[in-house]
Design an enzyme around this catalytic site. Structure first.
Site, PDB file in Angstrom:
ATOM      1  N   ASP A 333       1.097  -1.259   0.297  1.00  0.00           N
ATOM      2  CA  ASP A 333       0.061   0.333  -0.253  1.00  0.00           C
ATOM      3  C   ASP A 333       0.735   1.367  -0.418  1.00  0.00           C
ATOM      4  OD1 ASP A 333       0.671   0.276   2.413  1.00  0.00           O
ATOM      5  OD2 ASP A 333      -0.915   0.645   3.722  1.00  0.00           O
ATOM      6  N   ASP A 335       1.515   4.164   2.531  1.00  0.00           N
ATOM      7  CA  ASP A 335       1.290   5.247   3.620  1.00  0.00           C
ATOM      8  C   ASP A 335       1.988   7.025   3.751  1.00  0.00           C
ATOM      9  OD1 ASP A 335       0.481   3.011   5.125  1.00  0.00           O
ATOM     10  OD2 ASP A 335       2.206   2.429   4.447  1.00  0.00           O
ATOM     11  N   ASP A 437      -3.133   4.625   2.656  1.00  0.00           N
ATOM     12  CA  ASP A 437      -3.881   5.155   3.556  1.00  0.00           C
ATOM     13  C   ASP A 437      -3.332   6.367   3.747  1.00  0.00           C
ATOM     14  OD1 ASP A 437      -4.554   2.738   4.096  1.00  0.00           O
ATOM     15  OD2 ASP A 437      -3.011   2.254   5.515  1.00  0.00           O
TER      16      ASP A 437
END
Ligand code: UTP
Ligand code: MG
Length: 513
Positions: A333, A335, A437
């Site tokens: 992912d 961040d 995120d």
């Protein structure tokens, strides 16, 4: 008798320097610098492979370059490569932990065809016989991960891979004690500046329990562990892995589905109505979300986010954190930490950023949570509070639509196009779904948030454990609290937090515990 002709000394650096750089070649992976070993590969093949790699955006330099991170060889043993490299660099003699990774050509060819440096797996690594060191040096391995320097590329891939499989399996079974024991053993092996060859070498290395030792011994002797192989082949492990990779699915849900007899992603599609919104989105974009996100892709998303943030709140900053900050070239992912130097200005920013990104078609899914730090502060400070390891920032989990026009990598460059099992029909392959995120932090908590979100998870876990057990302090991604003196210790940088804890500063690239 002396020859009457001057002896021509061989100048290895000159002979084995790579071909000159072509200024038109792109540099896509500046942190990965390859060196191709000419021995056995031959000069013309090496020139060919160097040119090919550079055209695909890889940096290739000579063996004497201090920047080299990955040494690639064909047909040589690890020991032969070390001998060859010693003519150019003496780090093997002085500090083996700081040496480049020694890799088989298979890693190179896989990286070229993937279009990016692939994760190093045990099968890519060349084994090296390490000369006996003074035993007392080996006893100096610290017990907490936050006291050790752990590089991204380490010397014990096969052993770590085996132990991490068992840690993962224990996690799937809800055995947190077993999971921690295997994770800690794997983590300490990653920090060792030598490749373990005999179990006796671990006699004074901490954090390696009897079960881990047994696994290590098996792998050292047979190249594999029967217990690990059994786990890898077990149906439950494979299906748990399949389910856990769905965005929005944790171990409990995956385990419940398994117990209900669900086995495939298609089985889940038939239960679609029972899935939460995040899981439905995760299933829809399953394939994309499980293709590693490249650093260049994370940076391209960063540019979009930065533009939005600067427009909505001038002076606010966006920091790429997580694995990418630790030097990883790819991750699962992206961040981001967002803050503003004037405390209070950041309040309300995230919802505006998310609305703007959504209105521009960048978000395929998003779910936000407000800041609950104030509300949870009491529990945070209680020594048993479950909130202690939780994050209470205003944050948003999203699936970002990365249009490859924003990115220097055309989708599928040098690689096979992925299939389209769960991709919504009509979607163009010119974009990719990426898990992003967003975390917003008040400025006074930024250093703590940066430290907490940089990871790795093992490093963070030990930082908190060290703070509590050795210093009687409570560390979170929000603050550092002295439990005996009952006061908060402020910090404007990560370095200051390490200082408060009496720890030597470890830079992000050495936090890959
Ligand atoms: P990640 O799960 O993103 O891991 O969390 P990573 O190290 O970046 O790995 P890849 O590359 O994505 O696979 C990053 C760090 O953020 C913290 C954890 O400490 C983790 O190390 N984190 C994550 C939190 O503090 N809270 C969370 O809810 C999630
Ligand atoms: Mg991450």
């Amino acid at each position: 008798m002396m020859s009457q002709f001057p002896v021509k000394k061989r100048r290895p650096c000159q002979k084995e320097a790579p071909p000159p750089l072509n200024p038109e070649d792109p540099v896509r992976f500046p942190d990965v610098v390859l060196c191709l070993v000419e021995k056995r590969m031959g000069a013309s093949r090496r020139t060919f492979l160097t040119t090919l790699a550079r055209r695909r955006g890889f940096c290739v330099e000579g063996a004497d370059s201090e920047r080299v991170t990955h040494v690639v060889s064909e047909g040589n043993s690890g020991d032969e490569v070390v001998e060859w490299m010693k003519r150019y660099r003496n780090c093997w003699a002085e500090a083996p932990g700081s040496c480049p990774a020694l890799l088989d050509l298979a890693w190179f060819t896989e990286s070229i065809s993937a279009g990016h440096p692939v994760e190093i797996e045990p099968r890519h690594c060349l084994g090296v016989t390490v000369k006996a060191e003074k035993p007392e040096d080996r006893c100096q391995v610290a017990a907490y991960a936050c006291q050790r320097r752990t590089p991204l590329v380490h010397h014990n891939q096969a052993l770590v891979g085996a132990l991490e499989t068992l840690a993962e399996e224990a996690h799937f079974c809800g055995s947190e004690g077993r999971r921690l024991a295997f994770s800690r053993a794997a983590s300490v092996l990653k920090s060792l500046p030598w490749a373990v060859r005999r179990i006796q070498e671990l006699s004074c290395v901490p954090c390696i329990g009897e079960h881990s030792k047994k696994i290590i011994q098996e792998v050292l002797e047979d190249g594999t562990s029967s217990e690990v192989e059994r786990v890898r082949l077990s149906e439950r492990y494979q299906i748990m892995k399949l389910f856990i990779k769905i965005f929005g699915v944790g171990v409990q849900t995956a385990s419940q589905w398994y117990q209900e007899g669900l086995r495939t992603l298609s089985d889940l599609e038939t239960h679609h109505a029972q899935l939460r919104k995040a899981q439905q989105a995760g299933l829809l974009h399953y394939e994309d979300l499980n293709i590693p996100v490249e650093l260049s892709e994370a940076e391209a998303i960063g540019q979009v986010v930065r533009k939005a943030v600067e427009q909505l709140l001038p002076g606010a900053s966006v920091t790429l954190t997580g694995g990418f900050r630790r030097g990883k070239q790819s991750g699962h992912d992206v961040d981001f930490l967002i803050t503003h130097p004037e405390e209070g200005q950041e309040v309300g920013l995230l919802s505006k950023v998310i609305s703007w990104l959504d209105s521009q078609g960048f978000l395929l899914y998003h779910s936000s949570q407000r800041n609950t730090f104030q509300a949870m502060e009491d529990e945070l400070l209680s020594s048993h509070g479950s909130a202690a390891t939780m994050d209470l920032f205003e944050r948003c989990f999203s699936i970002f639509r990365l249009d490859h026009l924003h990115c220097s990598i055309p989708r599928g460059a040098g690689t096979q196009e992925p299939g389209s099992m769960v991709r919504d029909c009509g979607a163009s392959l010119a974009w990719k779904a990426v898990w992003v995120d967003f975390v917003v932090t008040p400025y006074s908590q930024f250093a703590f948030a940066l430290l907490g979100w940089t990871g790795s998870k093992n490093f963070e876990r030990d930082l908190r454990r060290f703070s509590k057990l050795e210093k009687k302090m409570k560390l979170s991604s929000h603050a550092l609290y002295h439990m005996e003196q009952k006061l908060y210790l402020s910090a404007a940088s990560e370095e200051e937090i390490f200082q408060h804890l009496g720890l030597e500063y470890i830079p992000p690239k050495e936090r890959n515990a």
